[in-house]
Design a protein around this motif. Structure first.
Motif, mmCIF file in Angstrom:
data_model
loop_
_atom_site.group_PDB
_atom_site.id
_atom_site.type_symbol
_atom_site.label_atom_id
_atom_site.label_comp_id
_atom_site.label_asym_id
_atom_site.label_seq_id
_atom_site.Cartn_x
_atom_site.Cartn_y
_atom_site.Cartn_z
ATOM 1 N N CYS A 183 0.836 -1.083 0.417
ATOM 2 C CA CYS A 183 -0.117 0.056 0.308
ATOM 3 C C CYS A 183 1.059 0.595 0.258
ATOM 4 O O CYS A 183 2.196 1.455 1.171
ATOM 5 N N VAL A 184 0.799 2.337 -1.446
ATOM 6 C CA VAL A 184 1.617 3.558 -1.010
ATOM 7 C C VAL A 184 0.716 4.660 -0.896
ATOM 8 O O VAL A 184 -0.770 5.075 -1.407
ATOM 9 N N TYR A 185 0.774 5.371 0.125
ATOM 10 C CA TYR A 185 0.551 6.916 0.749
ATOM 11 C C TYR A 185 1.579 7.629 0.188
ATOM 12 O O TYR A 185 1.814 7.741 1.934
ATOM 13 N N LEU A 186 1.436 8.355 -1.054
ATOM 14 C CA LEU A 186 2.315 9.698 -0.414
ATOM 15 C C LEU A 186 1.867 10.944 -0.978
ATOM 16 O O LEU A 186 1.976 11.251 -1.796
ATOM 17 N N PRO A 187 0.385 11.319 -0.554
ATOM 18 C CA PRO A 187 0.411 12.844 -0.859
ATOM 19 C C PRO A 187 0.918 13.994 -1.172
ATOM 20 O O PRO A 187 0.618 14.701 -1.943
ATOM 21 N N SER A 188 2.533 13.813 -0.991
ATOM 22 C CA SER A 188 2.909 15.264 -1.042
ATOM 23 C C SER A 188 3.463 15.072 -2.116
ATOM 24 O O SER A 188 4.320 15.605 -3.101
ATOM 25 N N TYR A 189 4.026 13.427 -2.695
ATOM 26 C CA TYR A 189 4.819 13.403 -4.435
ATOM 27 C C TYR A 189 3.528 13.171 -5.055
ATOM 28 O O TYR A 189 2.553 12.675 -4.689
ATOM 29 N N ALA A 202 10.201 -4.651 -10.320
ATOM 30 C CA ALA A 202 9.661 -5.249 -11.165
ATOM 31 C C ALA A 202 8.936 -6.959 -10.607
ATOM 32 O O ALA A 202 9.559 -7.423 -9.503
ATOM 33 N N GLY A 203 8.013 -7.187 -10.835
ATOM 34 C CA GLY A 203 6.921 -8.602 -9.067
ATOM 35 C C GLY A 203 6.503 -7.980 -8.635
ATOM 36 O O GLY A 203 6.013 -8.769 -7.910
ATOM 37 N N GLN A 204 6.186 -7.042 -9.189
ATOM 38 C CA GLN A 204 5.615 -6.015 -6.609
ATOM 39 C C GLN A 204 4.752 -5.394 -7.341
ATOM 40 O O GLN A 204 4.938 -4.375 -7.767
ATOM 41 N N LYS A 205 3.857 -5.385 -6.458
ATOM 42 C CA LYS A 205 2.116 -4.817 -7.025
ATOM 43 C C LYS A 205 2.495 -4.028 -5.801
ATOM 44 O O LYS A 205 2.778 -4.184 -4.996
ATOM 45 N N PHE A 206 1.939 -2.799 -6.901
ATOM 46 C CA PHE A 206 1.635 -1.522 -5.587
ATOM 47 C C PHE A 206 0.026 -0.610 -5.675
ATOM 48 O O PHE A 206 -0.582 -0.729 -6.963
ATOM 49 N N GLU A 207 -0.647 -0.609 -4.288
ATOM 50 C CA GLU A 207 -1.861 -0.388 -4.792
ATOM 51 C C GLU A 207 -1.350 1.457 -3.916
ATOM 52 O O GLU A 207 -1.111 1.484 -3.125
ATOM 53 N N VAL A 208 -1.591 2.448 -5.115
ATOM 54 C CA VAL A 208 -1.202 3.619 -4.560
ATOM 55 C C VAL A 208 -2.219 4.520 -4.838
ATOM 56 O O VAL A 208 -3.295 4.947 -5.992
ATOM 57 N N PHE A 209 -2.995 5.243 -3.434
ATOM 58 C CA PHE A 209 -3.928 5.614 -3.415
ATOM 59 C C PHE A 209 -3.439 7.540 -3.983
ATOM 60 O O PHE A 209 -2.613 7.947 -3.149
ATOM 61 N N SER A 210 -4.420 8.227 -4.732
ATOM 62 C CA SER A 210 -3.878 9.902 -5.624
ATOM 63 C C SER A 210 -5.435 10.000 -4.832
ATOM 64 O O SER A 210 -5.872 10.028 -5.185
ATOM 65 N N LYS A 211 -4.481 11.487 -4.748
ATOM 66 C CA LYS A 211 -5.766 12.805 -5.019
ATOM 67 C C LYS A 211 -5.348 13.304 -6.289
ATOM 68 O O LYS A 211 -6.657 14.312 -6.170
ATOM 69 N N CYS A 222 1.595 -0.589 -10.756
ATOM 70 C CA CYS A 222 0.565 -0.669 -9.804
ATOM 71 C C CYS A 222 -1.308 0.450 -9.969
ATOM 72 O O CYS A 222 -1.313 0.255 -11.724
ATOM 73 N N THR A 223 -1.646 0.204 -9.350
ATOM 74 C CA THR A 223 -2.506 0.318 -9.018
ATOM 75 C C THR A 223 -3.106 1.401 -8.670
ATOM 76 O O THR A 223 -2.741 1.993 -7.193
ATOM 77 N N PHE A 224 -3.179 2.953 -9.339
ATOM 78 C CA PHE A 224 -4.042 4.323 -8.537
ATOM 79 C C PHE A 224 -4.909 4.152 -8.269
ATOM 80 O O PHE A 224 -6.505 3.805 -9.276
ATOM 81 N N ILE A 225 -5.612 3.999 -7.081
ATOM 82 C CA ILE A 225 -6.877 4.775 -6.438
ATOM 83 C C ILE A 225 -7.014 6.112 -6.108
ATOM 84 O O ILE A 225 -5.837 6.353 -5.226
#
Length: 334
Positions: A183-189, A202-211, A222-225
């Motif tokens: 899980c990734v939540y970096l709202p300042s980037y 490679a080979g690593q999945k990420f769920e990135v929460f985006s504003k 990456c799945t951007f949510i």
């Protein structure tokens, strides 16, 4: 009892905490909410009585505070006018969560108030700081929402007026699992900056929460949510680990769930450097900033064993409100 609750709406942490505390605070009286700030990406379910632009924080694409944008949106005359018109004198108890306009209003009207929240903990010299203290940062933390009484929240009981982090009920009752994604939540980037590095692992999945987006987008690994409270909670509960800024609420919840945690302090935000200094002694991995070596730092972090954090300090939200009100009764309303 009539309670005035002023909440800082710059960022999502203060709003999320207020949403969790409000039902329990309402057991002590009728609560009116004042929301101040305009830079949150979380939909508020709070019953807001009054609202103001307040003092909002903005960030550039590298994650640092954008001082020009902050200054551009700052209106001292409007802030003073709002403070003067705020009806704090009509309430039995005034609580602010790092909210400057309410604090200013109380000083103008000689009204006692409580600064209740994470930033209130920094009035104690026992709370961890980075090796190089920042005088401006120290001044802001201690004076931005200066009040009659401070009741802090932090990872540990660094002082006698500091209570545990507020953990959302969905997290408190959850049964965590270690899924196959981070899980990734970096709202300042920006999404672009974040993806530039994550796509290389490679080979690593990420769920990135985006504003920045309104619908789910798949980009490579990456799945951007879009930022959404319930969706983020589920991602956190079931992830293998989380990468986020060195804020307070999200790292506290990640540690409560025993998640692998990598934090990056927001550039120019002294409070986050203080949080990072505290977390260095608690188990999370701290990275100063996203740089060309970021991918290698993530890979090294992924190879580390799962942590086991000390959670003996944690309490449910209702107990935190009860202990806060005990301090208020003993020190302010006696």
């Amino acid at each position: 009892m009539k309670i005035f609750y002023a909440v800082q709406a710059t960022g999502n942490g203060h709003i999320s905490r207020a949403m969790e505390l409000l039902p329990h605070l309402s057991n002590y009286g009728e609560v009116a909410v004042f929301l101040s700030g305009s830079n949150s990406s979380l939909d508020s379910a709070l019953p807001v009585l009054l609202r103001s632009k307040g003092l909002s924080l903005f960030y550039n694409q590298s994650g640092a505070l954008d001082l020009k944008q902050i200054a551009k949106n700052l209106s001292p005359v409007a802030i003073y006018k709002t403070a003067k018109n705020l009806p704090v004198e009509k309430y039995d108890l005034v609580i602010n969560d790092f909210e400057a306009i309410c604090a200013l209003s109380c000083r103008i009207k000689n009204k006692a108030s409580v600064h209740f929240g994470h930033q209130a903990s920094f009035t104690s010299g026992q709370v961890p700081r980075p090796e190089n203290k920042n005088k401006v940062g120290e001044f802001i933390l201690k004076n931005f929402a200066r009040s009659s009484l401070n009741i802090g929240l932090h990872f540990q009981a660094y002082d006698d007026f500091i209570l545990p982090p507020v953990i959302k009920s969905e997290i408190w009752t959850a049964v965590p699992e270690a899924g196959d994604y981070i899980c990734v939540y970096l709202p300042s980037y920006s999404d672009q900056e974040t993806y530039k590095y994550l796509q290389q692992i490679a080979g690593q999945k990420f769920e990135v929460f985006s504003k920045e987006i309104k619908v789910v987008e798949q980009r490579g690994n990456c799945t951007f949510i879009p930022v959404h409270k319930e969706r983020f909670n589920q991602s956190l509960i079931h992830c293998a680990g989380i990468i986020t800024n060195a804020g307070f609420e999200t790292p506290a919840e990640a540690m409560y769930l025993n998640k692998k945690l990598l934090v990056i302090p927001i550039g120019g935000q002294y409070e986050q450097k203080c949080n990072a200094a505290a977390m260095q002694h608690l188990g999370p991995t701290v990275v100063d900033k996203i740089s060309p070596g970021f991918c290698k730092q993530i890979i090294n972090w992924l190879q580390q064993p799962a942590p086991r954090y000390n959670k003996s300090f944690y309490l449910p939200a209702a107990a935190i409100v009860d202990q806060m009100m005990q301090q208020v009764t003993a020190k302010l309303l006696h």
